[in-house]
Structure formats: structure tokens, C-alpha cells
Enzyme design. Structure first.
Site, mmCIF file in Angstrom:
data_model
loop_
_atom_site.group_PDB
_atom_site.id
_atom_site.type_symbol
_atom_site.label_atom_id
_atom_site.label_comp_id
_atom_site.label_asym_id
_atom_site.label_seq_id
_atom_site.Cartn_x
_atom_site.Cartn_y
_atom_site.Cartn_z
ATOM 1 N N ALA A 253 -1.160 -8.619 -4.628
ATOM 2 C CA ALA A 253 -0.136 -8.409 -5.655
ATOM 3 C C ALA A 253 1.170 -7.987 -4.963
ATOM 4 O O ALA A 253 1.159 -7.660 -3.771
ATOM 5 C CB ALA A 253 -0.621 -7.334 -6.622
ATOM 6 N N GLN B 25 2.758 -5.302 -4.872
ATOM 7 C CA GLN B 25 2.738 -3.969 -4.241
ATOM 8 C C GLN B 25 1.454 -3.780 -3.423
ATOM 9 O O GLN B 25 0.969 -2.664 -3.254
ATOM 10 C CB GLN B 25 2.830 -2.880 -5.324
ATOM 11 C CG GLN B 25 4.223 -2.707 -5.906
ATOM 12 C CD GLN B 25 5.217 -2.168 -4.885
ATOM 13 O OE1 GLN B 25 4.854 -1.566 -3.884
ATOM 14 N NE2 GLN B 25 6.492 -2.407 -5.141
ATOM 15 N N SER B 26 0.895 -4.869 -2.910
ATOM 16 C CA SER B 26 -0.410 -4.812 -2.250
ATOM 17 C C SER B 26 -0.442 -3.903 -1.016
ATOM 18 O O SER B 26 0.318 -4.092 -0.060
ATOM 19 C CB SER B 26 -0.806 -6.232 -1.844
ATOM 20 O OG SER B 26 -1.919 -6.208 -0.982
ATOM 21 N N ASN B 27 -1.357 -2.926 -1.044
ATOM 22 C CA ASN B 27 -1.607 -2.112 0.153
ATOM 23 C C ASN B 27 -2.262 -2.965 1.222
ATOM 24 O O ASN B 27 -2.000 -2.807 2.411
ATOM 25 C CB ASN B 27 -2.554 -0.959 -0.171
ATOM 26 C CG ASN B 27 -1.992 -0.034 -1.220
ATOM 27 O OD1 ASN B 27 -0.860 0.419 -1.101
ATOM 28 N ND2 ASN B 27 -2.762 0.233 -2.266
ATOM 29 N N CYS C 278 -1.903 -6.144 1.853
ATOM 30 C CA CYS C 278 -0.917 -6.956 2.581
ATOM 31 C C CYS C 278 -0.134 -6.092 3.571
ATOM 32 O O CYS C 278 0.054 -6.477 4.728
ATOM 33 C CB CYS C 278 0.044 -7.653 1.605
ATOM 34 S SG CYS C 278 -0.724 -9.040 0.736
#
Ligand SMILES: *Cc1c(COP(=O)(O)O)cnc(C)c1O
Length: 331
Positions: free
Chosen positions: A73, A75-77, A79
């Protein structure tokens, strides 16, 4: 369980602490609450994805990959931490980002998204909600191969059998810590999303004969949809160790009702949980995962689900980097 035959990169040089939370325990008047500080894992600032990436990136390097491809997403942690690992290893890094809430993707977003730019991600491909992410990543990998690169594709959340080994390692680390501290934990509470964390812990507990129940608090699905996913993940991990290792289905237990209205969208109990952890213990949770998981733990304590003599362990899986993107809802 013998993890030594799986290649691993070490991104955290120490076990993450297990701490007692006396002021939170007192505020809730229930069981004794402990926290496993996986928000203190390596990869600037890390979280549960760090443990999975130790095994995934090691496999990528063993295959002589020169770039990582993953998805998440906005705000992906996952990624962000994958990009950090890529920078540390001198690999290129490409994201496919799913705009799960239409119209919310912004080039100039704060939080994790800002860090994607700061760490100079090599490309971001934005796709609409509901896209087949595996297919999108494969299409991108094919394009990269056509340009002469050697991509290694990491599934969403790093949750496959290899990534799940990170939480088998965590189970072994916890077993040793329980022994060293003389700590008898009665219940472990963990977030359950793409399921590598929950499934890996279950595989690690079963395989190491740790008979402590694990409750997974769903961050995007209720139990009828989440438990089959976690079971599948735990079985895939078990299969890496040969046919003699089976996961008893009753070891997979999750609770729902705390993630609504939707994955990553705020609710009142999440906001209360974030404020309570911060004000009583100075521990930062995040709005997408740990805030909702803590809300689940608080809700179950208030329902009287645990005896006050019990020790319950909350897995802090990280994520506080996303807080700044949610400042207005939390203020
Ligand atoms: C990804 C994530 C989770 C969920 O873990 P899964 O292995 O995807 O189930 C929980 N907490 C944080 C902070 C995360 O980034």
C-alpha cells in the site's frame, strides 16, 4: 528446528527486548502485559518485515539477483524496509503500489512514502485497488529482465515460506528469552495480515514444542477468511522441513472485529490504543497494524478474556513511521 541450512543475512545483531509494561497493566487492571520489541529490529527503523527479509534477501543474493521487486500500500512498512535492505546490499529496488483507497495516492505523502523518495527508490508503479499484485509484479519483472536485469520478486508483506522463517527464528529467540528470564507467558498476541508473522510464529511454536497459545488479531480480515491464510502459510513453512512436520489446525486462532471499517482506515478503538500506549509507556504504535492489534488486546482484556494472574505478551511489529501520515486523525 534447524535453520542453519537456510541462507540468511543478519540485519539485527541482538535479540529484541521483552519488556514488562507496569503502567499499561495498571491502567487496564487486567493480566500482566509484556511486549516483544520487534519495533527495535534493524533496517532503520525496522519491524517484522526485517526478520522475513533476512531470509528473502539472502535467497535473492544466492540467486545472483541485482534488483528486488515488491508491492504494498502507499504507506507500506514492508516496501520501506525492503528498500532499506536493498540499499544496504547495493541492489536496485522497484515497487508496485496498490492504491487501495481510490484517490489517496500522493507523490508528496509523508510517513513511509516520503522515505521511499528519500532512499531514492528506483521505480514506483501505481495500480488500482483490487489489481492482481502477483501478476503486476511479474509483468514488471519481465520488463526488467528484458532490460538485462535479474529481478527477485518478493510477495506482499514478504509472506511466503522463506519469509516466514524469520518468525520461526523469532519463536526460537523468544523460547530462549523466556528461559533466561524465567518468564511463563500464557498468551501471545500478534497482528495477522499477509500472515507470515502469525504463520511463522505458529510454525516455530509447534516445531519447538512451545505450548503457548497465539492469538492473531486480524488487520484486514475476520477469522473465517484469515485463519485459512495463516494455516496455509504455516504449512508452507513446515513443508521446508520435510514431510514429518504437520501443523495442527487448532493452533491457528484469530479474532476479528477490530480492523473495520477497512484495512488502514482509522477507528476509535485504534486511536484510544495508540494514545494509551504512548501516554502510559512511551511506546509508539502505528494506525494500520499495531494500533488495531492493541485495540484488540484491550478489548479482550475488558471482556474479561484473561485472568489477572496471567502473563500476556504483545508482539510489537513496528510501523510507527506511518504515524506522521495520520497526524490529523490522531490529534
Ligand atoms: C506487515 C505488518 C504486520 C502484519 O504482518 P503480516 O506478516 O503481514 O501478517 C503487522 N505490523 C506491522 C507494523 C506491519 O508492517
Amino acid at each position: 528446528m534447524d535453520l542453519s541450512r537456510f541462507p540468511r543475512r543478519i540485519y539485527t545483531t541482538h535479540p529484541t527486548p521483552i519488556e514488562y509494561l507496569p503502567r499499561l497493566t495498571q491502567a487496564l487492571g487486567g493480566p500482566k502485559i509484556w511486549v516483544k520489541r520487534d519495533d527495535m529490529l534493524g533496517l532503520a527503523p525496522g519491524g517484522n518485515k526485517t526478520r522475513k527479509l533476512e531470509f528473502l534477501v539472502a535467497e535473492a543474493l544466492a540467486q545472483e539477483a541485482d534488483c528486488l521487486v515488491t508491492c504494498g500500500a502507499p504507506q507500506s512498512n514492508h516496501c520501506r524496509i525492503t528498500l532499506t535492505a536493498a540499499r544496504k546490499e547495493g541492489l536496485r529496488c522497484h515497487f508496485v503500489i496498490e492504491e487501495r483507497i481510490p484517490g489517496t495516492y500522493s507523490e508528496t505523502a509523508s510517513g513511509n512514502h516520503f522515505i521511499f523518495r528519500l532512499m531514492s527508490v528506483d521505480s514506483i508503479t501505481v495500480v488500482p485497488a483490487g489489481s492482481n499484485m502477483a501478476q503486476e509484479m511479474e509483468a514488471l519483472a519481465k520488463k526488467l529482465r528484458g532490460l538485462g536485469h535479474r529481478p527477485y520478486v518478493i510477495p506482499g508483506g514478504g509472506s511466503n515460506a522463506i519469509g516466514g522463517l524469520g518468525y520461526v527464528a523469532c519463536a526460537q529467540e523468544m523460547q530462549q528469552q523466556f528461559f533466561e528470564h524465567g518468564l511463563a507467558i500464557d498468551q501471545v498476541i500478534v497482528g495477522s495480515g499477509s500472515s507470515g508473522t502469525h504463520g511463522g510464529l505458529v510454525a516455530g511454536f509447534v516445531g519447538n514444542h512451545i505450548d503457548i497459545p497465539i492469538l492473531g488479531v486480524g488487520v484486514s480480515r475476520d477469522p473465517q477468511d484469515q485463519e485459512p491464510l495463516v494455516y496455509q502459510e504455516a504449512c508452507a513453512i513446515a513443508a521446508l522441513f520435510g514431510p514429518g512436520f504437520a501443523i495442527p489446525p487448532h493452533r491457528i486462532v484469530s479474532v476479528g472485529g477490530y480492523w473495520q471499517p477497512k484495512y488502514s482506515l482509522p477507528n476509535a478503538s485504534m486511536i484510544e490504543a495508540i494514545k494509551l500506549f504512548a501516554a502510559t509507556e512511551g511506546i509508539l504504535l502505528d494506525p494500520v497494524y499495531t494500533g488495531k492489534v492493541a485495540a484488540g488486546m484491550i478489548g479482550m482484556i475488558r471482556e474479561g478474556r484473561f485472568r489477572s494472574s496471567e502473563n500476556i505478551l504483545f508482539m510489537h511489529t513496528g510501523g510507527a513511521n506511518a504515524l506522521s501520515a495520520y497526524e490529523t486523525v490522531l490529534r
